[in-house]
Write a protein that holds these residues in place. Structure first.
Motif, PDB file in Angstrom:
ATOM      1  N   LYS A  53       0.828  -1.210   0.000  1.00 40.74           N
ATOM      2  CA  LYS A  53       0.000   0.000   0.000  1.00 40.74           C
ATOM      3  C   LYS A  53       0.854   1.248   0.000  1.00 40.74           C
ATOM      4  CE  LYS A  53      -3.982   2.040   0.010  1.00 40.74           C
ATOM      5  NZ  LYS A  53      -4.956   1.859  -1.087  1.00 40.74           N
ATOM      6  N   ALA A  54       1.946   1.249   0.759  1.00 41.81           N
ATOM      7  CA  ALA A  54       2.855   2.404   0.762  1.00 41.81           C
ATOM      8  C   ALA A  54       3.446   2.613  -0.630  1.00 41.81           C
ATOM      9  CB  ALA A  54       3.969   2.193   1.784  1.00 41.81           C
ATOM     10  N   GLU A  55       3.772   1.526  -1.299  1.00 41.42           N
ATOM     11  CA  GLU A  55       4.305   1.621  -2.659  1.00 41.42           C
ATOM     12  C   GLU A  55       3.252   2.166  -3.623  1.00 41.42           C
ATOM     13  OE1 GLU A  55       7.033  -1.165  -5.566  1.00 41.42           O
ATOM     14  OE2 GLU A  55       5.494  -2.129  -4.324  1.00 41.42           O
ATOM     15  N   ASP A  56       1.999   1.791  -3.416  1.00 38.13           N
ATOM     16  CA  ASP A  56       0.912   2.267  -4.266  1.00 38.13           C
ATOM     17  C   ASP A  56       0.647   3.755  -4.062  1.00 38.13           C
ATOM     18  OD1 ASP A  56      -1.380   1.864  -6.078  1.00 38.13           O
ATOM     19  OD2 ASP A  56      -2.597   2.193  -4.287  1.00 38.13           O
ATOM     20  N   VAL A  57       0.702   4.202  -2.797  1.00 41.05           N
ATOM     21  CA  VAL A  57       0.431   5.612  -2.492  1.00 41.05           C
ATOM     22  C   VAL A  57       1.588   6.500  -2.913  1.00 41.05           C
ATOM     23  CG1 VAL A  57       0.062   7.250  -0.588  1.00 41.05           C
ATOM     24  CG2 VAL A  57      -1.164   5.066  -0.612  1.00 41.05           C
ATOM     25  N   ASP A  58       2.832   6.067  -2.669  1.00 39.69           N
ATOM     26  CA  ASP A  58       4.015   6.896  -2.969  1.00 39.69           C
ATOM     27  C   ASP A  58       5.146   5.991  -3.458  1.00 39.69           C
ATOM     28  OD1 ASP A  58       6.028   8.749  -3.145  1.00 39.69           O
ATOM     29  OD2 ASP A  58       5.988   9.346  -1.034  1.00 39.69           O
ATOM     30  N   PRO A  59       5.152   5.648  -4.754  1.00 38.28           N
ATOM     31  CA  PRO A  59       6.169   4.717  -5.264  1.00 38.28           C
ATOM     32  C   PRO A  59       7.599   5.179  -5.012  1.00 38.28           C
ATOM     33  CG  PRO A  59       4.430   5.046  -6.879  1.00 38.28           C
ATOM     34  CD  PRO A  59       4.191   6.047  -5.788  1.00 38.28           C
ATOM     35  N   ALA A  60       7.858   6.470  -5.153  1.00 38.44           N
ATOM     36  CA  ALA A  60       9.228   6.965  -5.003  1.00 38.44           C
ATOM     37  C   ALA A  60       9.663   7.022  -3.543  1.00 38.44           C
ATOM     38  CB  ALA A  60       9.364   8.347  -5.635  1.00 38.44           C
ATOM     39  N   GLY A  61       8.735   7.300  -2.654  1.00 37.05           N
ATOM     40  CA  GLY A  61       9.088   7.465  -1.235  1.00 37.05           C
ATOM     41  C   GLY A  61       8.532   6.374  -0.359  1.00 37.05           C
ATOM     42  N   LYS A  62       8.379   5.157  -0.910  1.00 35.32           N
ATOM     43  CA  LYS A  62       7.699   4.083  -0.186  1.00 35.32           C
ATOM     44  C   LYS A  62       8.408   3.693   1.107  1.00 35.32           C
ATOM     45  CE  LYS A  62      10.000   0.494  -2.942  1.00 35.32           C
ATOM     46  NZ  LYS A  62       9.817  -0.612  -3.900  1.00 35.32           N
ATOM     47  N   VAL A  63       9.748   3.668   1.109  1.00 33.73           N
ATOM     48  CA  VAL A  63      10.478   3.253   2.314  1.00 33.73           C
ATOM     49  C   VAL A  63      10.244   4.245   3.453  1.00 33.73           C
ATOM     50  CG1 VAL A  63      12.750   2.814   3.312  1.00 33.73           C
ATOM     51  CG2 VAL A  63      12.216   1.964   1.027  1.00 33.73           C
ATOM     52  N   VAL A  64      10.329   5.525   3.132  1.00 35.99           N
ATOM     53  CA  VAL A  64      10.113   6.553   4.155  1.00 35.99           C
ATOM     54  C   VAL A  64       8.666   6.554   4.625  1.00 35.99           C
ATOM     55  CG1 VAL A  64      10.140   9.037   4.612  1.00 35.99           C
ATOM     56  CG2 VAL A  64      12.001   7.983   3.311  1.00 35.99           C
ATOM     57  N   LEU A  65       7.698   6.435   3.693  1.00 39.16           N
ATOM     58  CA  LEU A  65       6.286   6.415   4.085  1.00 39.16           C
ATOM     59  C   LEU A  65       5.980   5.199   4.951  1.00 39.16           C
ATOM     60  CD1 LEU A  65       3.396   7.418   4.022  1.00 39.16           C
ATOM     61  CD2 LEU A  65       3.107   6.301   1.785  1.00 39.16           C
ATOM     62  N   LEU A  66       6.473   4.030   4.565  1.00 36.67           N
ATOM     63  CA  LEU A  66       6.267   2.827   5.373  1.00 36.67           C
ATOM     64  C   LEU A  66       6.844   3.006   6.770  1.00 36.67           C
ATOM     65  CD1 LEU A  66       5.444  -0.193   5.606  1.00 36.67           C
ATOM     66  CD2 LEU A  66       7.735  -0.756   4.766  1.00 36.67           C
ATOM     67  N   SER A  67       8.032   3.569   6.855  1.00 36.75           N
ATOM     68  CA  SER A  67       8.676   3.785   8.154  1.00 36.75           C
ATOM     69  C   SER A  67       7.890   4.783   8.993  1.00 36.75           C
ATOM     70  CB  SER A  67      10.112   4.271   7.943  1.00 36.75           C
ATOM     71  OG  SER A  67      10.868   3.322   7.223  1.00 36.75           O
ATOM     72  N   GLN A  68       7.380   5.845   8.369  1.00 40.88           N
ATOM     73  CA  GLN A  68       6.587   6.832   9.104  1.00 40.88           C
ATOM     74  C   GLN A  68       5.292   6.222   9.629  1.00 40.88           C
ATOM     75  OE1 GLN A  68       6.235   9.842   6.064  1.00 40.88           O
ATOM     76  NE2 GLN A  68       7.940  11.050   6.884  1.00 40.88           N
ATOM     77  N   ALA A  69       4.619   5.435   8.790  1.00 41.22           N
ATOM     78  CA  ALA A  69       3.379   4.796   9.225  1.00 41.22           C
ATOM     79  C   ALA A  69       3.645   3.849  10.391  1.00 41.22           C
ATOM     80  CB  ALA A  69       2.742   4.045   8.055  1.00 41.22           C
ATOM     81  N   ALA A  70       4.736   3.069  10.286  1.00 41.78           N
ATOM     82  CA  ALA A  70       5.084   2.145  11.368  1.00 41.78           C
ATOM     83  C   ALA A  70       5.455   2.894  12.639  1.00 41.78           C
ATOM     84  CB  ALA A  70       6.235   1.248  10.927  1.00 41.78           C
ATOM     85  N   LEU A  71       6.151   4.005  12.493  1.00 39.67           N
ATOM     86  CA  LEU A  71       6.582   4.780  13.654  1.00 39.67           C
ATOM     87  C   LEU A  71       5.382   5.345  14.417  1.00 39.67           C
ATOM     88  CD1 LEU A  71       9.587   7.224  13.659  1.00 39.67           C
ATOM     89  CD2 LEU A  71       7.495   7.799  14.869  1.00 39.67           C
ATOM     90  N   TRP A  72       4.468   6.025  13.715  1.00 38.60           N
ATOM     91  CA  TRP A  72       3.299   6.596  14.388  1.00 38.60           C
ATOM     92  C   TRP A  72       2.371   5.506  14.912  1.00 38.60           C
ATOM     93  CZ3 TRP A  72       3.184  11.273  16.160  1.00 38.60           C
ATOM     94  CH2 TRP A  72       3.950  12.266  15.535  1.00 38.60           C
ATOM     95  N   GLY A  73       2.257   4.427  14.158  1.00 37.88           N
ATOM     96  CA  GLY A  73       1.466   3.312  14.655  1.00 37.88           C
ATOM     97  C   GLY A  73       2.062   2.707  15.912  1.00 37.88           C
ATOM     98  N   GLY A  74       3.386   2.610  15.965  1.00 38.24           N
ATOM     99  CA  GLY A  74       4.041   2.085  17.146  1.00 38.24           C
ATOM    100  C   GLY A  74       3.794   2.941  18.373  1.00 38.24           C
ATOM    101  N   ALA A  75       3.791   4.260  18.190  1.00 44.02           N
ATOM    102  CA  ALA A  75       3.513   5.152  19.321  1.00 44.02           C
ATOM    103  C   ALA A  75       2.101   4.924  19.854  1.00 44.02           C
ATOM    104  CB  ALA A  75       3.697   6.607  18.887  1.00 44.02           C
ATOM    105  N   ALA A  76       1.134   4.786  18.942  1.00 44.65           N
ATOM    106  CA  ALA A  76      -0.243   4.530  19.357  1.00 44.65           C
ATOM    107  C   ALA A  76      -0.359   3.164  20.029  1.00 44.65           C
ATOM    108  CB  ALA A  76      -1.176   4.601  18.149  1.00 44.65           C
ATOM    109  N   CYS A  77       0.383   2.202  19.523  1.00 44.17           N
ATOM    110  CA  CYS A  77       0.355   0.833  20.055  1.00 44.17           C
ATOM    111  C   CYS A  77       0.807   0.804  21.511  1.00 44.17           C
ATOM    112  CB  CYS A  77       1.254  -0.040  19.186  1.00 44.17           C
ATOM    113  SG  CYS A  77       1.443  -1.734  19.741  1.00 44.17           S
ATOM    114  N   GLY A  78       1.894   1.503  21.822  1.00 42.95           N
ATOM    115  CA  GLY A  78       2.417   1.498  23.183  1.00 42.95           C
ATOM    116  C   GLY A  78       1.424   2.030  24.188  1.00 42.95           C
TER     117      GLY A  78
END
Length: 422
Positions: A53-78
């Motif tokens: 999904k990150a690749e679909d939304v932002d093919p060029a910046g997929k690694v950064v977008l995936l990392s950002q989504a995981a980071l904010w999700g991790g904060a909510a998870c804790g």
């Protein structure tokens, strides 16, 4: 569902569960299916669906977008894990302490799937992942507290061995069903959501929760009291370090395959999903075998620490193989070793932690606290991933896997200094 004021006169309670009595096979089966539901909820999403999904939304910046989504999700998870674990400790309802929150979490998780699937912007994707982590931890926080609620010490290894099959089962579901059998985002999200519902239903309908211990306070409180225990602190650090390694492998494995020239040259660019699926299958098979054997054996010889230390060595060996041997079958061997280490760690660590809880009547709160060690890596791993990947000019994930190996080896090793468990 109601929360009693602290100054209300104590009402007579039913007798607390006899924690020396063996738990039934049916209850163990329901707990195992529910644990599997949790892993089915996040393993396909974080390992496969979210990177796509990150690749679909932002093919060029997929690694950064995936990392950002995981980071904010991790904060909510804790935050969610601690909150819902504590709330379940204090809940008094006709349906029990834990199950009402598990049911609410299921609804929120399914809603999050819809949001993530429909996301068209990076912000929408991030918000969907945050909602997912809140919902999933409304399930997971109360669910993990059911182990010390219901299972006596002499069955914890066997119970943990069964619960330890949840992650490899979810990984197998991801590899064979989501990645290989199904095609199209709609079907992948829909089938995964249906599986979660089916797996949680037996626990919600049939497991009888024990009465709250008379010593359990009636108000949900956040507390770091458990960290006063040195064994608890060590277990926290161990899990934190190991889960950083696990998160780094899970988060970037698909991109590792996509950017591996030796794999592309051998199998072709159109076979990326299939290669990824077989790597997960190797991880799954060894994880399940090692988890079951380790859990049962640790009960039999009444030792936990040696298995955790060994698991750190296996995890590190697998991750280093990913970095050092990118040509086939190096990644396959690496994921097989990684899976064996993860299965062993996950199973025995569950039993170990359940035995060192300072206050069993506050199991939801304290397990919510120690599960922050599962959550912080979801912030640390993507943050480290961004730094390492950009430092390597985005060329490969070799340094990422070397760093993950160091975390795994250290995390398994520190458990040796725990004193309260052999």
């Amino acid at each position: 569902m109601s929360f009693s004021p602290e100054d209300r006169p104590a009402e007579p309670r039913p007798a607390a569960v006899d924690r020396s009595a063996p738990v039934s096979k049916g209850t163990l089966a329901c707990l195992t299916l529910a644990q599997t539901a949790v892993f089915v909820a996040f393993v396909p999403l974080l390992n496969f669906l979210l990177p796509l999904k990150a690749e679909d939304v932002d093919p060029a910046g997929k690694v950064v977008l995936l990392s950002q989504a995981a980071l904010w999700g991790g904060a909510a998870c804790g935050l969610a894990n601690i909150v819902f674990g504590s709330l379940s400790d204090a809940t008094r309802s006709r349906f029990g302490r834990r199950r009402p929150w598990i049911a609410l979490g299921l609804l929120l998780t399914l809603a999050a799937y819809a949001v993530i699937h429909g996301a068209e912007t990076g912000l929408g994707l991030i918000l969907g992942v945050v909602l997912f982590q809140v919902g999933l931890n409304a399930v997971f926080g109360p669910l993990v507290a059911l182990l010390p609620d219901l299972v006596p010490d002499r069955q914890k290894g066997v119970a943990s061995a069964l619960l330890g099959t949840a992650q490899p089962t979810a990984t197998l579901f991801t590899s064979l069903v989501v990645a290989i059998l199904l095609s199209g985002s709609v079907w992948r999200f829909a089938v995964t959501g249906a599986a979660i519902c089916l797996l949680l239903t037996p626990l919600l309908l049939w497991v009888r929760e024990p009465a709250a211990p008379p010593s359990a306070g009636p108000r949900a409180r956040f507390s770091l009291e458990a960290l006063r225990s040195s064994d608890f602190r060590i277990a926290f650090v161990s899990r934190l370090l190991v889960q950083v390694a696990v998160a780094m492998n899970a988060l970037y494995l698909l991109y590792y395959v996509q950017q591996s020239d030796p794999l592309i040259e051998r199998f072709g660019v159109d076979s990326v999903d299939t290669v990824f699926g077989w790597l997960l299958a190797a991880w799954t098979a060894t994880s399940m075998v090692a988890g079951i054997v380790g859990g049962v054996w640790s009960d039999r010889i009444e030792r936990r620490k040696v298995f955790v230390v060994a698991s750190g060595v296996l995890l590190a060996a697998g991750l280093l193989a990913m970095a050092a041997f990118p040509t086939w079958p190096g990644p396959l061997v690496g994921q097989a070793l990684f899976g064996a280490g993860l299965g062993l760690y996950s199973t025995v660590d569950i039993a170990l932690v359940a035995q060192i809880l300072p206050r069993p009547e506050r199991a939801g709160r304290d397990l919510g606290l120690i599960n922050v060690a599962n959550v912080l890596p979801q912030i640390a791993a993507p943050a480290l991933g961004i730094v390492i990947f950009q430092a390597n000019a985005g060329q490969s994930f070799i340094l990422t896997y070397v760093a993950a190996a160091l975390f795994a080896l250290t995390g398994g090793g520190v458990i040796a200094v725990i004193k309260g468990v052999r």
